[in-house]
Motif scaffolding. Structure first.
Motif, PDB file in Angstrom:
ATOM      1  N   GLU A   1      39.375  34.691  34.953  1.00 39.18           N
ATOM      2  CA  GLU A   1      39.972  34.149  33.730  1.00 39.18           C
ATOM      3  C   GLU A   1      41.021  35.154  33.270  1.00 39.18           C
ATOM      4  OE1 GLU A   1      41.086  32.271  30.568  1.00 39.18           O
ATOM      5  OE2 GLU A   1      39.355  31.328  31.506  1.00 39.18           O
ATOM      6  N   GLU A   2      42.246  34.725  33.093  1.00 38.16           N
ATOM      7  CA  GLU A   2      43.307  35.683  32.760  1.00 38.16           C
ATOM      8  C   GLU A   2      43.123  36.337  31.393  1.00 38.16           C
ATOM      9  OE1 GLU A   2      47.002  32.978  31.244  1.00 38.16           O
ATOM     10  OE2 GLU A   2      46.625  32.995  33.407  1.00 38.16           O
ATOM     11  N   ARG A   3      42.360  35.704  30.508  1.00 37.68           N
ATOM     12  CA  ARG A   3      42.110  36.313  29.201  1.00 37.68           C
ATOM     13  C   ARG A   3      41.195  37.532  29.295  1.00 37.68           C
ATOM     14  NH1 ARG A   3      39.618  31.935  25.730  1.00 37.68           N
ATOM     15  NH2 ARG A   3      38.766  31.346  27.735  1.00 37.68           N
TER      16      ARG A   3
ATOM     17  N   GLN B   1      37.619  46.443  36.102  1.00 42.22           N
ATOM     18  CA  GLN B   1      37.965  45.050  36.397  1.00 42.22           C
ATOM     19  C   GLN B   1      36.835  44.354  37.146  1.00 42.22           C
ATOM     20  OE1 GLN B   1      41.685  45.674  38.458  1.00 42.22           O
ATOM     21  NE2 GLN B   1      42.828  44.842  36.724  1.00 42.22           N
TER      22      GLN B   1
ATOM     23  N   ALA C   1      41.798  40.111  30.940  1.00 37.61           N
ATOM     24  CA  ALA C   1      42.637  41.300  31.079  1.00 37.61           C
ATOM     25  C   ALA C   1      42.628  42.151  29.805  1.00 37.61           C
ATOM     26  CB  ALA C   1      44.062  40.899  31.434  1.00 37.61           C
TER      27      ALA C   1
ATOM     28  N   VAL D   1      40.809  40.062  41.586  1.00 38.58           N
ATOM     29  CA  VAL D   1      41.350  38.929  40.848  1.00 38.58           C
ATOM     30  C   VAL D   1      40.361  38.565  39.748  1.00 38.58           C
ATOM     31  CG1 VAL D   1      42.043  36.513  41.013  1.00 38.58           C
ATOM     32  CG2 VAL D   1      42.542  38.086  42.889  1.00 38.58           C
ATOM     33  N   LEU D   2      40.875  38.460  38.532  1.00 40.39           N
ATOM     34  CA  LEU D   2      40.018  38.090  37.407  1.00 40.39           C
ATOM     35  C   LEU D   2      39.864  36.574  37.380  1.00 40.39           C
ATOM     36  CD1 LEU D   2      41.464  40.458  34.674  1.00 40.39           C
ATOM     37  CD2 LEU D   2      39.342  40.728  35.930  1.00 40.39           C
TER      38      LEU D   2
END
Length: 93
Positions: free
Chosen positions: A11-13, A35, A15, A8-9
């Motif tokens: 921060e979604e940015r 990742q 990606a 799981v990142l």
């Protein structure tokens, strides 16, 4: 519920950075490795950051600049040694 194999990142940015580094290191590192590398970089920088405005970009650059020791580096392709003669030695032959 099944657990995802992708980390799981935080921060979604991140990606977008993962996608860029995954393309750059395609064939060397798996997507999951990239990742994890970016997520770890982000978390390390976030621990001491006073301002988080550019943290996503910095995490990508940090991850790209120095892969950590837990990522196995691919072995360089072996090339045969190449000997060259000094120009003065070539004239004598």
């Amino acid at each position: 519920m099944t657990a995802s194999s992708h980390p799981v990142l935080p921060e979604e940015r991140l990606a977008a950075g993962v996608a860029r580094l995954a393309v750059r290191h395609q064939g060397r590192y798996s997507l999951e490795t990239v990742q994890r590398l970016i997520a770890d970089s982000y978390e390390q920088l976030a621990e001491s950051a006073h301002v988080s405005t550019h943290l996503v970009v910095l995490a990508e650059r940090f991850a790209a600049a120095s892969p950590p020791c837990w990522i196995p580096c691919p072995a360089p392709e072996a090339s045969p040694p190449r000997a060259t003669l000094h120009p003065r030695l070539r004239k004598n032959r």
